[in-house]
Write an enzyme that holds these catalytic residues in place. Structure first.
Site, PDB file in Angstrom:
ATOM      1  N   GLY A  46       0.777  -1.207  -0.146  1.00  0.00           N
ATOM      2  CA  GLY A  46       0.007   0.070  -0.129  1.00  0.00           C
ATOM      3  C   GLY A  46       0.815   1.117   0.097  1.00  0.00           C
ATOM      4  N   GLY A  49       2.983   1.877   3.478  1.00  0.00           N
ATOM      5  CA  GLY A  49       4.082   0.759   3.588  1.00  0.00           C
ATOM      6  C   GLY A  49       5.066   0.952   2.581  1.00  0.00           C
ATOM      7  N   ALA A 231       1.700   9.738   2.865  1.00  0.00           N
ATOM      8  CA  ALA A 231       2.734   8.858   2.431  1.00  0.00           C
ATOM      9  C   ALA A 231       3.610   9.960   1.531  1.00  0.00           C
ATOM     10  CB  ALA A 231       2.263   7.530   1.903  1.00  0.00           C
ATOM     11  N   LYS A 281      -9.248   7.814  14.817  1.00  0.00           N
ATOM     12  CA  LYS A 281      -9.125   8.920  13.792  1.00  0.00           C
ATOM     13  C   LYS A 281      -9.669   8.561  12.495  1.00  0.00           C
ATOM     14  CE  LYS A 281      -4.373   7.994  12.094  1.00  0.00           C
ATOM     15  NZ  LYS A 281      -4.812   7.911  10.915  1.00  0.00           N
ATOM     16  N   ARG A 343      -7.088   8.979   2.640  1.00  0.00           N
ATOM     17  CA  ARG A 343      -8.258   8.407   2.145  1.00  0.00           C
ATOM     18  C   ARG A 343      -9.626   8.266   2.976  1.00  0.00           C
ATOM     19  NH1 ARG A 343      -5.637   2.407   2.189  1.00  0.00           N
ATOM     20  NH2 ARG A 343      -3.698   3.605   2.152  1.00  0.00           N
TER      21      ARG A 343
END
Length: 465
Positions: A46, A49, A231, A281, A343
């Site tokens: 993902g 990661g 990310a 969250k 997301r």
């Protein structure tokens, strides 16, 4: 190259020397002999990661005689034509990426995929530095393995980049490959979410607990890393900080090893609060996205929602920890950025705008799993149990904890029961009878809410705690 730690001249040499020193220090702590590689394995491909493993590859990959970073992801995930076309545009907009692919003789396949003459696969493009859930942010090339046993059997450090919903299954398989190991690996979990179990007693199961139960690796070897981690931004060197949480044995040396000039990692002992907040969250981020869409990005409405949902989060953590970590620092920043961008917030916005429907499920192309959906169900079911009853501050009667979490209740009715429309979230935060969120926080601190049984711990007399 954006996202690379390579730098020119003396500064580049200094950065490399510091990195090698940190690598040598961790190798000594892990008992690695000369010539024996420190093997770091990412499990899951993902966005976070993959980006996290790419950060480690950028930092330590040059020391090939001392460390190796590799990533496991499932084979067979095809890249659709539209994504292939967009990926081709990304490649041609970045001269450094284009040159790299040409040099690696990998460019032609992207031309063929754009024309529809070839099918690309997620593991294939990840080797070239493209994560399927984040194609707009090219990473460094990564060593990708699609055979799970080959990837993990000799790992020294494992990075869990799987969604919490997949963690138990995959690590159950990994556990079979580790049965003959003498020394357990160290595991850093990035997963944010929990499972709830009602029988025989209500309790939560965090990703670190899932991993320990599935593999037999002691909890002192399993840590959680959390913080304001978007990310793509972190890989592109936006300044960020994080906390690595767990037992004393590994968290301090790993905090030092993971720290980079733009990614500051502190250590913290409160594993439970950070993991639980990591799951909570995502729940409230879906609601934040709905509020943003329904109010035309009203700063006032979003701030009201933020104050109310964080008070619910603080209240819930007091059920799970006797003295939970304060919602401050990276813990607060993680909550804020997830409600602002991510997301789950994106999913809430799309639902409120009618661009997505609940019937489409919680696994979205190009985004991955929307973990907040399963977390809503888990926390609601858990906090609805009468055996966990608390005293209502106004009516002075025992009620299930969820009765004091109106936003969580509303999200459950929208996302799981599908009884309410998305605009019901506005009614939940505009209820005239709602009390000041400060009162919920004070109540959680004043009452003895802690329920150790929720963590599978023996019951204690909390009146004497």
């Amino acid at each position: 190259m954006v996202g690379s730690y390579a730098a020119g001249g003396g500064r580049g040499a200094a950065v490399a020397a510091v990195a090698e020193g940190k690598l040598d220090e961790l190798r000594r702590r892990m008992g690695k002999a000369d010539g024996d590689l420190l093997r770091i394995v990412g499990v899951g491909g993902g966005a976070w990661g993959s980006a996290f493993c790419a950060l480690l590859q950028d930092a330590y990959g040059r020391h090939r005689d001392k460390a190796q970073v590799r990533v496991w992801r499932r084979p067979g995930r095809a890249v659709d034509r539209a994504t292939a076309e967009h990926l081709f545009e990304v490649i041609n907009s970045r001269e450094d990426v284009l040159r790299r692919l040409i040099r690696r003789c990998a460019y032609l396949k992207y031309v063929e995929a754009r024309l529809g003459d070839r099918t690309l696969y997620a593991d294939e493009i990840l080797r070239d530095g493209f994560c399927l859930n984040m194609v707009d942010t090219p990473l460094c090339p990564l060593k990708v393995v699609t055979n799970l046993q080959e990837a993990v059997w000799d790992a020294d450090i494992v990075i869990n980049g799987l969604p919490s919903t997949e963690t138990r299954e995959v690590f159950g398989e990994i556990g079979r490959y580790w049965k003959e190991r003498i020394r357990p690996p160290v595991i850093i979990s990035l997963a944010k979410g929990i499972e709830a179990s009602i029988d025989p007693v209500p309790r939560i199961i965090t990703p670190t607990q899932m991993i320990s139960n599935a593999t037999g690796v002691p909890l002192e070897n399993i840590l959680y890393l959390g913080g304001p981690n978007i990310a793509s931004e972190i890989y592109n060197k936006e300044y960020a900080n994080a906390r690595i949480c767990g037992a004393d044995k590994w968290r301090k040396p790993l905090a030092k090893f993971l720290r980079q000039p733009h990614f500051i990692v502190w250590d913290n002992s409160d594993l439970i609060t950070h993991e639980v907040m990591g799951g909570l969250k995502n729940i409230y981020a879906i609601g934040a996205g709905m509020v943003a869409a329904l109010t035309n990005e009203s700063a006032t409405s979003k701030s009201v929602y933020f104050s109310l949902c964080t008070s619910e989060m603080i209240y819930i953590t007091h059920l799970l920890a006797e003295d939970p970590e304060k919602l401050a620092g990276p813990l607060l920043a993680d909550t804020y950025v997830t409600l602002l961008k991510g997301r789950n917030a994106w999913y809430g916005q799309k639902l409120a705008k009618g661009e997505l429907t609940l019937e489409m499920g919680d696994s979205i192309k190009g985004k991955g799993t929307i973990q907040g959906v399963s977390a809503v169900h888990a926390f609601y079911e858990l906090l609805s149990q009468s055996s966990l009853s608390v005293t209502h501050p106004e009516v002075k009667k025992l009620v299930a904890p969820v009765e004091l979490c109106p936003i969580l209740k509303t999200l459950y009715k929208i996302l799981i029961k599908r009884e309410l429309a998305t605009d019901s979230i506005l009614q939940a935060i505009r209820d005239e009878s709602m009390y000041d969120p400060r009162e919920r926080i004070e109540m959680s601190q004043r009452q003895c809410l802690y329920r150790p049984s929720l963590l599978g711990l023996p019951k204690v007399d909390i009146t004497q705690a």
